[in-house]
Design a protein around this motif. Structure first.
Motif, PDB file in Angstrom:
ATOM      1  N   LYS A  37       0.830  -1.211   0.000  1.00 11.22           N
ATOM      2  CA  LYS A  37       0.000   0.000   0.000  1.00 11.22           C
ATOM      3  C   LYS A  37       0.860   1.255   0.000  1.00 11.22           C
ATOM      4  O   LYS A  37       0.524   2.253  -0.651  1.00 11.22           O
ATOM      5  CB  LYS A  37      -0.927  -0.005   1.218  1.00 11.22           C
ATOM      6  N   ARG A  38       1.982   1.197   0.702  1.00 10.01           N
ATOM      7  CA  ARG A  38       2.868   2.354   0.740  1.00 10.01           C
ATOM      8  C   ARG A  38       3.447   2.632  -0.649  1.00 10.01           C
ATOM      9  O   ARG A  38       3.527   3.789  -1.072  1.00 10.01           O
ATOM     10  CB  ARG A  38       3.994   2.110   1.748  1.00 10.01           C
ATOM     11  N   ILE A  39       3.836   1.585  -1.363  1.00  8.97           N
ATOM     12  CA  ILE A  39       4.373   1.758  -2.717  1.00  8.97           C
ATOM     13  C   ILE A  39       3.298   2.305  -3.649  1.00  8.97           C
ATOM     14  O   ILE A  39       3.543   3.223  -4.453  1.00  8.97           O
ATOM     15  CB  ILE A  39       4.927   0.423  -3.244  1.00  8.97           C
ATOM     16  N   ILE A  40       2.081   1.762  -3.548  1.00  8.19           N
ATOM     17  CA  ILE A  40       0.981   2.224  -4.402  1.00  8.19           C
ATOM     18  C   ILE A  40       0.658   3.690  -4.119  1.00  8.19           C
ATOM     19  O   ILE A  40       0.478   4.500  -5.045  1.00  8.19           O
ATOM     20  CB  ILE A  40      -0.264   1.347  -4.192  1.00  8.19           C
ATOM     21  N   ASP A  41       0.602   4.057  -2.848  1.00  8.76           N
ATOM     22  CA  ASP A  41       0.327   5.452  -2.491  1.00  8.76           C
ATOM     23  C   ASP A  41       1.421   6.380  -3.018  1.00  8.76           C
ATOM     24  O   ASP A  41       1.143   7.490  -3.493  1.00  8.76           O
ATOM     25  CB  ASP A  41       0.210   5.598  -0.971  1.00  8.76           C
ATOM     26  N   SER A  42       2.671   5.919  -2.948  1.00  3.98           N
ATOM     27  CA  SER A  42       3.780   6.723  -3.438  1.00  3.98           C
ATOM     28  C   SER A  42       3.691   6.922  -4.948  1.00  3.98           C
ATOM     29  O   SER A  42       3.904   8.032  -5.466  1.00  3.98           O
ATOM     30  CB  SER A  42       5.112   6.058  -3.072  1.00  3.98           C
ATOM     31  N   LEU A  43       3.357   5.844  -5.665  1.00  2.33           N
ATOM     32  CA  LEU A  43       3.209   5.942  -7.123  1.00  2.33           C
ATOM     33  C   LEU A  43       2.061   6.874  -7.494  1.00  2.33           C
ATOM     34  O   LEU A  43       2.178   7.684  -8.421  1.00  2.33           O
ATOM     35  CB  LEU A  43       2.965   4.551  -7.713  1.00  2.33           C
ATOM     36  N   ALA A  44       0.951   6.757  -6.773  1.00  3.57           N
ATOM     37  CA  ALA A  44      -0.209   7.603  -7.058  1.00  3.57           C
ATOM     38  C   ALA A  44       0.126   9.077  -6.843  1.00  3.57           C
ATOM     39  O   ALA A  44      -0.331   9.947  -7.590  1.00  3.57           O
ATOM     40  CB  ALA A  44      -1.388   7.186  -6.188  1.00  3.57           C
ATOM     41  N   ALA A  45       0.939   9.357  -5.822  1.00  6.64           N
ATOM     42  CA  ALA A  45       1.316  10.738  -5.531  1.00  6.64           C
ATOM     43  C   ALA A  45       2.225  11.310  -6.614  1.00  6.64           C
ATOM     44  O   ALA A  45       2.205  12.520  -6.883  1.00  6.64           O
ATOM     45  CB  ALA A  45       2.004  10.809  -4.173  1.00  6.64           C
ATOM     46  N   GLN A  46       3.032  10.460  -7.250  1.00  3.78           N
ATOM     47  CA  GLN A  46       3.951  10.908  -8.298  1.00  3.78           C
ATOM     48  C   GLN A  46       3.309  10.898  -9.684  1.00  3.78           C
ATOM     49  O   GLN A  46       3.863  11.481 -10.621  1.00  3.78           O
ATOM     50  CB  GLN A  46       5.198  10.013  -8.314  1.00  3.78           C
ATOM     51  N   ALA A  47       2.165  10.245  -9.816  1.00  4.20           N
ATOM     52  CA  ALA A  47       1.524  10.103 -11.118  1.00  4.20           C
ATOM     53  C   ALA A  47       0.711  11.342 -11.485  1.00  4.20           C
ATOM     54  O   ALA A  47       0.404  12.192 -10.645  1.00  4.20           O
ATOM     55  CB  ALA A  47       0.610   8.877 -11.105  1.00  4.20           C
ATOM     56  N   MET A  48       0.356  11.430 -12.751  1.00 10.21           N
ATOM     57  CA  MET A  48      -0.572  12.462 -13.199  1.00 10.21           C
ATOM     58  C   MET A  48      -1.932  12.216 -12.554  1.00 10.21           C
ATOM     59  O   MET A  48      -2.277  11.067 -12.238  1.00 10.21           O
ATOM     60  CB  MET A  48      -0.734  12.418 -14.724  1.00 10.21           C
ATOM     61  N   THR A  49      -2.717  13.235 -12.372  1.00 13.29           N
ATOM     62  CA  THR A  49      -4.066  13.057 -11.858  1.00 13.29           C
ATOM     63  C   THR A  49      -4.883  12.275 -12.884  1.00 13.29           C
ATOM     64  O   THR A  49      -4.520  12.209 -14.069  1.00 13.29           O
ATOM     65  CB  THR A  49      -4.744  14.406 -11.601  1.00 13.29           C
ATOM     66  N   PRO A  50      -6.002  11.677 -12.470  1.00  6.29           N
ATOM     67  CA  PRO A  50      -6.837  10.969 -13.448  1.00  6.29           C
ATOM     68  C   PRO A  50      -7.254  11.850 -14.627  1.00  6.29           C
ATOM     69  O   PRO A  50      -7.255  11.392 -15.774  1.00  6.29           O
ATOM     70  CB  PRO A  50      -8.046  10.541 -12.608  1.00  6.29           C
ATOM     71  N   ARG A  51      -7.588  13.118 -14.367  1.00  2.00           N
ATOM     72  CA  ARG A  51      -8.000  14.008 -15.455  1.00  2.00           C
ATOM     73  C   ARG A  51      -6.843  14.262 -16.416  1.00  2.00           C
ATOM     74  O   ARG A  51      -6.995  14.163 -17.637  1.00  2.00           O
ATOM     75  CB  ARG A  51      -8.524  15.324 -14.891  1.00  2.00           C
ATOM     76  N   LEU A  52      -5.674  14.594 -15.863  1.00  2.00           N
ATOM     77  CA  LEU A  52      -4.516  14.862 -16.716  1.00  2.00           C
ATOM     78  C   LEU A  52      -4.059  13.600 -17.439  1.00  2.00           C
ATOM     79  O   LEU A  52      -3.537  13.684 -18.553  1.00  2.00           O
ATOM     80  CB  LEU A  52      -3.375  15.446 -15.894  1.00  2.00           C
ATOM     81  N   SER A  53      -4.240  12.455 -16.815  1.00  2.00           N
ATOM     82  CA  SER A  53      -3.877  11.182 -17.472  1.00  2.00           C
ATOM     83  C   SER A  53      -4.733  10.958 -18.698  1.00  2.00           C
ATOM     84  O   SER A  53      -4.237  10.536 -19.759  1.00  2.00           O
ATOM     85  CB  SER A  53      -4.032  10.025 -16.481  1.00  2.00           C
ATOM     86  N   ALA A  54      -6.036  11.225 -18.561  1.00  2.00           N
ATOM     87  CA  ALA A  54      -6.932  11.068 -19.709  1.00  2.00           C
ATOM     88  C   ALA A  54      -6.553  12.047 -20.826  1.00  2.00           C
ATOM     89  O   ALA A  54      -6.553  11.682 -22.005  1.00  2.00           O
ATOM     90  CB  ALA A  54      -8.384  11.271 -19.268  1.00  2.00           C
ATOM     91  N   VAL A  55      -6.225  13.268 -20.460  1.00  2.00           N
ATOM     92  CA  VAL A  55      -5.813  14.272 -21.442  1.00  2.00           C
ATOM     93  C   VAL A  55      -4.526  13.822 -22.132  1.00  2.00           C
ATOM     94  O   VAL A  55      -4.374  13.955 -23.362  1.00  2.00           O
ATOM     95  CB  VAL A  55      -5.622  15.647 -20.779  1.00  2.00           C
ATOM     96  N   PHE A  56      -3.597  13.279 -21.356  1.00  2.00           N
ATOM     97  CA  PHE A  56      -2.308  12.824 -21.898  1.00  2.00           C
ATOM     98  C   PHE A  56      -2.524  11.740 -22.957  1.00  2.00           C
ATOM     99  O   PHE A  56      -1.930  11.774 -24.040  1.00  2.00           O
ATOM    100  CB  PHE A  56      -1.438  12.299 -20.768  1.00  2.00           C
ATOM    101  N   ILE A  57      -3.395  10.774 -22.645  1.00  2.00           N
ATOM    102  CA  ILE A  57      -3.650   9.680 -23.596  1.00  2.00           C
ATOM    103  C   ILE A  57      -4.385  10.206 -24.822  1.00  2.00           C
ATOM    104  O   ILE A  57      -4.120   9.785 -25.959  1.00  2.00           O
ATOM    105  CB  ILE A  57      -4.434   8.544 -22.906  1.00  2.00           C
TER     106      ILE A  57
END
Length: 265
Positions: free
Chosen positions: A241-261
């Motif tokens: 869970k700590r690794i997943i939370d860390s990745l989520a914090a470093q990732a693009m937001t869901p909205r920006l991820s959709a825009v990126f794709i």
């Protein structure tokens, strides 16, 4: 004989319920086994990994003080525990992960090397499994598409962390469109982890974490060269869970991820 060496979700729940009922009576396993005329070793297995027969179940409910008018929920669990799983028709050799995913309500996933399986198109999945040299790739793909149906039906929520490099490795236009479409579903949350993030915990291995509706503990899976490793140990789950939370914090937001794709299209 009503016995299964690896009980499914319903079987594990029934096993926990029976153990809880015994503990409420104050009886230890020796006393309960003597009253039910069940061998102590067998009763011990029934509280860990083995289903009782129908008559053993009724006997145990009786000595644990459950009124016969209240037996239906336990018998329903027993019936569900013995029902053949849908993947048996596909001849799946190692259904450990399928058994858990099929009853989970939430999946957190980060994959190295490819897009998470529940988000793949048929063509992408076929190419991926063929590239892995799997002799029964077509069967594996059909199983995978069947698994995706729970997401589309709203029974399984997916929180997918997509490593940016996989979007450039075999993901054609149809696959990118599929990601954009799935991101609109209430059951799908998608975040792209940028390559520019650099070194992070997800680079060690792919991760899958399943959560359930009742008191079934979370379970984490990591792929190996010969299969999958699984754990429900609290310390391991906390690490995942700590690794997943860390990745989520470093990732693009869901909205920006959709825009990126969409921009890739």
């Amino acid at each position: 004989m009503g016995i299964t060496p690896e009980p499914n979700f319903h079987g594990r729940r029934l096993i926990r319920e029976l153990r809880s009922l015994r503990l409420r009576t104050g009886m230890n396993q020796h006393e309960a086994g003597a009253r039910a005329h069940i061998d102590l070793q067998k009763l011990s297995r029934m509280e860990t990994r083995q289903l009782p027969t129908y008559h053993e179940l009724c006997t145990m409910l009786d000595i644990y003080g459950v009124l016969s008018s209240d037996w239906d929920p336990y018998i329903e669990l027993w019936d569900l525990a013995r029902r053949p799983p849908w993947w048996r028709q596909f001849g799946v050799k190692d259904p450990r992960y399928l058994r858990m995913e099929d009853e989970a309500i939430l999946l957190y996933e980060f994959r190295l090397g490819h897009i998470p399986e529940l988000l793949q198109t048929r063509e992408y999945a076929r190419a991926m499994h063929a590239g892995l040299g799997e002799p029964a790739a077509s069967t594996v793909v059909e199983v995978q598409l069947r698994r995706q149906q729970r997401v589309l039906d709203g029974k399984l929520a997916v929180y997918a962390l997509i490593h940016e490099p996989v979007l450039y490795q075999g993901a054609d236009r149809d696959q990118l469109i599929r990601l954009v479409e799935l991101a609109q579903l209430p059951t799908v949350t998608m975040q792209v982890v940028p390559q520019s993030t650099g070194l992070h915990g997800g680079l060690r291995t792919s991760l899958s974490l399943l959560s359930f509706a009742d008191d079934e503990p979370d379970i984490a899976f990591t792929p190996t060269l010969t299969g999958v490793a699984e754990t429900q140990e609290p310390a391991d789950i906390t690490l995942v869970k700590r690794i997943i939370d860390s990745l989520a914090a470093q990732a693009m937001t869901p909205r920006l991820s959709a825009v990126f794709i969409k921009d890739m299209l």
